[in-house]
Design a protein around this motif. Structure first.
Motif, short mmCIF file in Angstrom:
data_model
loop_
_atom_site.label_atom_id
_atom_site.label_comp_id
_atom_site.label_asym_id
_atom_site.label_seq_id
_atom_site.Cartn_x
_atom_site.Cartn_y
_atom_site.Cartn_z
N ALA A 162 0.63 -1.01 -0.04
CA ALA A 162 -0.18 0.18 0.26
C ALA A 162 0.99 1.27 -0.05
O ALA A 162 2.22 1.40 0.89
CB ALA A 162 -0.45 -0.23 1.86
N PHE A 163 0.66 2.06 -1.00
CA PHE A 163 1.32 3.40 -0.57
C PHE A 163 0.53 4.46 0.83
O PHE A 163 -0.48 4.45 0.08
CB PHE A 163 1.02 4.00 -2.07
N CYS A 164 1.41 4.84 1.41
CA CYS A 164 1.22 6.00 2.19
C CYS A 164 1.17 7.82 1.68
O CYS A 164 2.89 7.43 1.71
CB CYS A 164 1.03 6.27 3.73
N GLY A 165 0.71 8.03 0.67
CA GLY A 165 1.97 10.00 0.68
C GLY A 165 1.83 9.69 -0.79
O GLY A 165 2.23 9.91 -0.87
N ILE A 166 0.72 10.73 -1.03
CA ILE A 166 0.41 10.95 -2.78
C ILE A 166 1.16 12.08 -3.10
O ILE A 166 0.49 12.83 -3.20
CB ILE A 166 -1.13 10.74 -3.04
N ASP A 167 2.30 12.31 -3.91
CA ASP A 167 2.52 13.34 -4.32
C ASP A 167 3.48 12.98 -6.13
O ASP A 167 3.19 11.77 -5.93
CB ASP A 167 3.96 14.47 -3.28
N GLU A 168 4.72 14.06 -5.92
CA GLU A 168 5.05 13.84 -7.21
C GLU A 168 5.88 12.70 -6.40
O GLU A 168 6.47 11.34 -7.75
CB GLU A 168 6.32 14.95 -7.45
N ASN B 137 -4.72 -5.99 5.79
CA ASN B 137 -3.37 -6.34 6.99
C ASN B 137 -1.86 -5.60 5.95
O ASN B 137 -1.23 -6.33 5.55
CB ASN B 137 -3.37 -7.57 7.23
N HIS B 138 -1.88 -4.27 5.13
CA HIS B 138 -0.93 -4.29 4.31
C HIS B 138 0.34 -3.56 4.31
O HIS B 138 1.29 -3.84 6.30
CB HIS B 138 -1.68 -2.68 3.71
N ASN B 139 1.42 -4.51 3.55
CA ASN B 139 3.14 -3.71 3.86
C ASN B 139 3.11 -2.20 3.19
O ASN B 139 1.99 -1.91 2.08
CB ASN B 139 3.66 -4.61 3.37
N ILE B 140 3.08 -1.11 4.40
CA ILE B 140 3.08 0.26 4.12
C ILE B 140 4.10 0.91 3.54
O ILE B 140 4.87 0.89 4.44
CB ILE B 140 2.11 0.74 4.79
N VAL B 141 4.10 1.50 2.09
CA VAL B 141 5.26 2.00 2.13
C VAL B 141 5.13 3.43 1.91
O VAL B 141 4.01 4.08 1.47
CB VAL B 141 5.78 1.76 0.47
N ILE B 142 5.58 4.73 2.27
CA ILE B 142 5.73 5.99 2.54
C ILE B 142 5.69 6.33 1.82
O ILE B 142 7.67 6.40 1.37
CB ILE B 142 6.97 6.38 4.05
N THR B 143 5.12 6.80 0.59
CA THR B 143 5.64 7.74 -0.41
C THR B 143 5.73 8.90 -1.47
O THR B 143 5.51 9.50 -2.12
CB THR B 143 4.87 6.83 -1.66
N SER B 144 6.04 9.83 0.29
CA SER B 144 5.88 10.91 0.45
C SER B 144 7.24 11.04 0.74
O SER B 144 7.41 11.57 1.81
CB SER B 144 4.82 12.04 1.06
N MET B 145 8.66 11.89 0.71
CA MET B 145 9.29 12.05 1.17
C MET B 145 9.38 13.84 2.21
O MET B 145 9.95 13.70 3.14
CB MET B 145 11.03 12.44 0.06
#
Length: 201
Positions: free
Chosen positions: A116-122, A167-175
């Motif tokens: 799962a992605f968390c943080g949606i930006d460039e 129960n996701h593996n979550i990847v932070i995708t916003s720096m």
């Protein structure tokens, strides 16, 4: 966000503001705030600063209307900032692309197939390219600020809704908001070992 990130964001907003003002339309502060997605008071503060530096000139009209015009110095500053941000974002792209690819390959080696992605930006868009290259699948895109928007083939949902779906593996995708998003997920009861960040996994 650290001091360097704040500075980049600050100059980026100045660049966007100068770009909007350089267009054909005469925009009010309220219209500028809406276009840039920032508070009206912040637009006012940036405009005062740009006027003080001689980059923007203000023309008064009847009924308390103002027109903001770029000065020749303002056009030169807009070009300088465009080049500066092109350099910054191409550097960011290279680093983020490598860091996320390394993260996704290591997750894949541990048997992870979906994230799962968390943080949606460039940066999330860059992460998505690395995800595809590593052969993983994004099941959910979460971001309270972007909820309702489309991110590739997914509708963005709030973390609260996203966490209900499994129960996701979550990847932070916003720096920019990485630490804040991690804290938010931990507060919502996500186990630390299920939260992954590029450059830190």
């Amino acid at each position: 966000m650290n001091g360097d990130d704040e500075k980049v964001l600050d100059t980026y907003r100045s660049f966007l503001l100068l770009s909007e003002i350089s267009g054909d339309q005469q925009l009010s502060q309220r219209e500028l705030a809406k276009r840039l997605g920032i508070a009206l008071g912040l637009v006012n503060s940036y405009l005062k600063n740009l006027v003080a530096k001689g980059f923007v000139r203000v023309n008064n009209f009847p009924k308390n209307r103002y027109a903001y015009l770029l000065t020749p110095k303002g056009f030169a500053e807009k070009s300088r900032l465009a080049y500066q941000h092109l350099s910054y974002f191409s550097g960011l792209y290279t680093v983020a692309r490598q860091d996320y690819l390394k993260l996704f390959k290591s997750m894949s080696a541990r048997g992870v197939k979906q994230v799962a992605f968390c943080g949606i930006d460039e940066v999330a868009e860059i992460a998505y390219l690395s995800l595809k290259e590593a052969g993983l699948e994004m099941t959910v895109a979460m971001d309270a600020e972007a909820a309702g928007r489309k991110f590739f083939d997914k509708s963005v949902v709030t973390p609260a809704i996203g966490l209900l779906s499994g129960n996701h593996n979550i990847v932070i995708t916003s720096m920019k908001r990485g630490d804040a998003l991690r804290e938010e997920l931990l507060r919502m009861g996500v186990e630390p070992e299920r939260i992954h960040q590029a450059g830190g996994d």
